[in-house]
Design a protein around this motif. Structure first.
Motif, PDB file in Angstrom:
ATOM      1  N   THR A  77       6.277 -27.815  81.879  1.00 53.42           N
ATOM      2  CA  THR A  77       5.134 -28.595  82.358  1.00 53.42           C
ATOM      3  C   THR A  77       3.855 -28.077  81.708  1.00 53.42           C
ATOM      4  O   THR A  77       3.552 -26.887  81.782  1.00 53.42           O
ATOM      5  CB  THR A  77       5.004 -28.488  83.883  1.00 53.42           C
ATOM      6  OG1 THR A  77       6.193 -28.987  84.493  1.00 53.42           O
ATOM      7  CG2 THR A  77       3.808 -29.279  84.384  1.00 53.42           C
ATOM      8  N   THR A  78       3.100 -28.962  81.070  1.00 52.97           N
ATOM      9  CA  THR A  78       1.834 -28.567  80.463  1.00 52.97           C
ATOM     10  C   THR A  78       0.712 -28.700  81.486  1.00 52.97           C
ATOM     11  O   THR A  78       0.569 -29.748  82.120  1.00 52.97           O
ATOM     12  CB  THR A  78       1.520 -29.435  79.235  1.00 52.97           C
ATOM     13  OG1 THR A  78       2.566 -29.258  78.258  1.00 52.97           O
ATOM     14  CG2 THR A  78       0.190 -29.027  78.613  1.00 52.97           C
ATOM     15  N   ARG A  79      -0.061 -27.643  81.655  1.00 53.56           N
ATOM     16  CA  ARG A  79      -1.130 -27.609  82.643  1.00 53.56           C
ATOM     17  C   ARG A  79      -2.456 -27.259  81.960  1.00 53.56           C
ATOM     18  O   ARG A  79      -2.533 -26.318  81.170  1.00 53.56           O
ATOM     19  CB  ARG A  79      -0.834 -26.567  83.726  1.00 53.56           C
ATOM     20  CG  ARG A  79       0.494 -26.763  84.431  1.00 53.56           C
ATOM     21  CD  ARG A  79       0.847 -25.548  85.273  1.00 53.56           C
ATOM     22  NE  ARG A  79      -0.141 -25.309  86.324  1.00 53.56           N
ATOM     23  CZ  ARG A  79      -0.247 -24.153  86.978  1.00 53.56           C
ATOM     24  NH1 ARG A  79       0.543 -23.130  86.673  1.00 53.56           N
ATOM     25  NH2 ARG A  79      -1.159 -24.008  87.916  1.00 53.56           N
ATOM     26  N   SER A  80      -3.476 -28.002  82.278  1.00 55.98           N
ATOM     27  CA  SER A  80      -4.792 -27.715  81.731  1.00 55.98           C
ATOM     28  C   SER A  80      -5.382 -26.484  82.400  1.00 55.98           C
ATOM     29  O   SER A  80      -5.361 -26.344  83.622  1.00 55.98           O
ATOM     30  CB  SER A  80      -5.725 -28.911  81.944  1.00 55.98           C
ATOM     31  OG  SER A  80      -7.044 -28.581  81.528  1.00 55.98           O
ATOM     32  N   ALA A  81      -5.906 -25.577  81.583  1.00 52.11           N
ATOM     33  CA  ALA A  81      -6.623 -24.396  82.082  1.00 52.11           C
ATOM     34  C   ALA A  81      -7.973 -24.321  81.383  1.00 52.11           C
ATOM     35  O   ALA A  81      -8.388 -23.285  80.865  1.00 52.11           O
ATOM     36  CB  ALA A  81      -5.802 -23.129  81.850  1.00 52.11           C
ATOM     37  N   LEU A  82      -8.666 -25.469  81.389  1.00 48.13           N
ATOM     38  CA  LEU A  82      -9.913 -25.611  80.641  1.00 48.13           C
ATOM     39  C   LEU A  82     -11.160 -25.541  81.512  1.00 48.13           C
ATOM     40  O   LEU A  82     -12.268 -25.482  80.983  1.00 48.13           O
ATOM     41  CB  LEU A  82      -9.916 -26.943  79.890  1.00 48.13           C
ATOM     42  CG  LEU A  82      -8.787 -27.162  78.892  1.00 48.13           C
ATOM     43  CD1 LEU A  82      -8.894 -28.551  78.272  1.00 48.13           C
ATOM     44  CD2 LEU A  82      -8.795 -26.100  77.806  1.00 48.13           C
TER      45      LEU A  82
END
Length: 688
Positions: free
Chosen positions: A207-212
């Motif tokens: 799962t790709t998760r934004s950490a921006l």
């Protein structure tokens, strides 16, 4: 609005970058010559691709990072000598052998930068596909230094890393660090999960998760450090990571992992956050509407060679109602997340130092005193800045439940005649809005404390140390010269005649009389004014500092050093500071080192906040010294670094490090501490 997200995330090429880096099996390290001097025009940074790449692969990898191969040194912000130093030092995670060669930019293809004593550039012939050297490579780093007073960060230079159990995290870099922000580590604590043990966030593989961008504040009432608004999120258990290094080559097996520092924010256990906050005031006066990010890690990690993690935990009633110790358990879960996942961020899970300021230091003390079966292996050292050991104590479950009953009654969930908190009372509070709970706790001025529950917390902290039932790790206890000045409600020019009355707001008349009689220890009538503050008021502030913070912290430091098989424990006092936007007090803090005024030394964020710039030579020296001591402690358990001007030995009762322009080791306020020990006494528990 939380700063952090650009208007359009640049995903193009990111997946390819992840695939490419895993295929090539290299780490990406931001190397720099960051000296913390904002006026230095030659502070440079570059990206080291630590692996085995051909010239063509190196060029392609730099391109995927939106960069190019680094031009020869002396044209990049680095001298050749500085670059060699950055690449061969083990402090920042590179630790390359001096016989190693590295790809840099050539006229038409690649040149080789040699790390030998001659620091040479060796031209290479155009590589062939059949026969090409495989070397590490240096790319440019065009990212700017992150600034606090912005509405959004430049997040365009992104990267993805695959973690053990937190999915694929998409972060970005600035000039000196990789940044992964707002990473949730727990499921929401709403509904039936309110006040309960947190549940680790379940993330499906790949799962790709934004950490921006930073996540929401935890639910809390209005305060100076949260924009003076009510926050209501109960999906706020998140952490932020700042690191020079991301790893794609199984960094868990690397010899050059970096120590990890996990910071816990302050706010009286009621307010605060691990990210930026709005402010318009420091102790020096009004500065206009601004944003501060005191805990930003870019200077700390690049100068000190560490990985920084800042965490959120449940606040006010959400963290402590019903004797739940939920906030303590939140912190334990965050520390377990670090153990599971920090390797891909270059961190050494065997070298984790927990540290915090004010309520964050209180939380560190709670963690030190937690049943070792829950903390074993989670951290290896602790730093407590401005702990209040007798103000936030270990409390019996009976008293903790009585406090919760008071809140339930205020919310209309229990009758005024109720003698005990019932299950239906708790269920009623669980159904109240987050805003109602936070505001009710504020209106009641509740001081929440950890509960001795017989499981996570077995007894008070001094008893746990004496019985060996604590974390048993090296510890630094640090306080500021006039912490109490921040908390005083008095006018700066109050006369000497007001001294006894002012003391009476904090002590009974017997203690007040004993203090006024001992003018050798407490020279209130002859103390000179400073920066418009009367000597008698400053004496009150320093008395409160000694009684509430310095002396009980010194007692606990001595206690750790005097048990069977003692653990190294260090004590320091900051006698120089920079006013923090967290704790503005324009009346009694100008010229003083007040509560939180050490934070800009520790994090180096006065620059990114745009305050106190440029540093004087003395200020720059202090910032470097403090940061070096804190990070070397994280690295070795010892705050003495190579080149330190003075050696700081473990505390024995009369050898406190006084941090100022010169630094001295001396018996600091020993007489005052003896007075409070003998005449007043300290209590580290309540109702046990």
């Amino acid at each position: 609005m939380r700063v952090g997200r650009s208007l359009s995330a640049l995903f193009t090429g990111i997946v390819a970058l992840t695939t490419a880096t895993q295929s090539f099996a290299y780490d990406v390290l931001i190397v720099s010559n960051n000296d913390l001097n904002s006026t230095n025009p030659n502070r440079g940074s570059a990206l080291l691709l630590a692996g085995a790449l051909t010239c063509a692969e190196a060029q392609h990898a730099c391109d995927l990072l939106q960069e190019s191969l680094l031009p020869p040194p002396n044209n990049t912000g680095f001298s050749a000598g500085e670059l060699v130093q950055a690449l061969t030092s083990d402090k920042h995670g590179a630790a390359l052998d001096r016989s190693q060669n590295i790809w840099v930019a050539g006229n038409s293809t690649c040149d080789v930068f040699s790390l030998d004593s001659q620091q040479r550039l060796v031209a290479q012939p155009k590589p062939s596909q059949e026969n090409d050297d495989r070397l590490s490579a240096l790319c440019t780093n065009s990212a700017p230094l992150a600034r606090s007073n912005v509405t959004s960060y430049d997040t365009s230079r992104q990267i993805q890393v695959s973690t053990s159990n937190a999915g694929i995290l998409q972060g970005f870099r600035d000039k000196f660090s990789w940044r992964f922000l707002g990473i949730k580590f727990a499921e929401p604590t709403t509904g039936d999960a309110r006040f309960q043990v947190p549940t680790a966030l379940k993330v499906a593989p790949n799962t790709t998760r934004s950490a921006l961008e930073y996540g929401p504040y935890c639910a809390q009432a209005p305060d100076a450090d949260n924009g003076h608004v009510v926050h209501t999120s109960e999906d706020c258990l998140q952490l932020n990571i700042y690191t020079p290094l991301v790893s794609f080559n199984g960094n868990a097996d690397s010899e050059h992992k970096l120590p990890v520092m996990v910071f816990i924010h302050g706010g009286a256990l009621n307010t605060g956050d691990s990210g930026p906050f709005s402010y318009n005031m420091t102790s020096n006066g009004f500065v206009g509407n601004s944003i501060s990010n005191v805990y930003d890690g870019t200077n700390l990690v690049s100068y000190g060679g560490v990985v920084l993690v800042t965490i959120n935990y449940r606040l006010t009633a959400f963290g402590w109602f019903n004797a739940s110790n939920a906030a303590l358990k939140d912190s334990l879960l965050a520390l377990q997340w670090v153990q599971d996942n920090i390797g891909v961020f270059g961190g050494d899970s065997t070298k984790v130092t927990i540290f915090g300021e004010s309520a964050g230091a209180i939380m560190v003390r709670f963690l030190l005193g937690t049943n070792p079966k829950y903390t074993s292996g989670l951290f290896s050292g602790a730093i407590l800045e401005s702990d209040l050991p007798i103000g936030s104590v270990f409390e019996s479950s009976v008293l903790a439940l009585n406090t919760s009953l008071t809140l339930a009654t205020s919310l209309g969930c229990a009758s005024n005649t109720s003698m005990a908190l019932s299950a239906s009372d708790v269920a009623c509070v669980q159904n109240k809005s987050a805003a109602d709970i936070a505001l009710a706790s504020l209106d009641l001025s509740i001081t929440w404390m950890v509960t001795v529950d017989g499981d996570y917390v077995l007894t008070d902290f001094p008893s746990s140390v004496k019985e060996g039932q604590w974390a048993r790790v090296p510890t630094v206890w640090a306080s500021n010269e006039c912490e109490g000045c921040y908390f005083l409600p008095f006018a700066a020019n109050s006369s000497v005649a007001m001294f006894s009355q002012q003391l009476g707001a904090f002590f009974n008349q017997t203690v007040v009389q004993a203090i006024t009689n001992d003018t050798a220890l407490f020279p209130y009538s002859t103390a000179p004014p400073e920066d418009g503050i009367s000597g008698s008021v400053l004496t009150v502030g320093r008395i409160l500092t000694d009684f509430d913070l310095h002396c009980p912290m010194a007692y606990l430091a001595s206690l750790e050093a005097n048990v069977t098989d003692p653990i190294p424990s260090y004590k320091a006092v900051f006698a120089t500071g920079l006013s923090s936007p967290l704790t503005p007090n324009t009346e009694l803090c100008p010229g003083q080192v007040c509560h939180a005024d050490e934070l800009y030394w520790v994090f180096g964020t006065a620059e990114t906040d745009g305050l106190y710039q440029p540093f004087s030579d003395v200020q720059l020296s202090t910032a470097r010294d403090v940061m070096s001591r804190w990070t070397n402690f994280a690295r070795t358990g010892n705050p003495n670094y190579v080149g330190a001007s003075i050696q700081w030995a473990p505390y024995t009762g009369d050898n406190e490090l006084v941090i100022n322009a010169t630094n001295t080791v001396q018996p600091y306020h020993v007489g005052q501490c003896d007075f409070f020990t003998n005449e007043v006494g300290f209590s580290f528990e309540k109702g046990l």
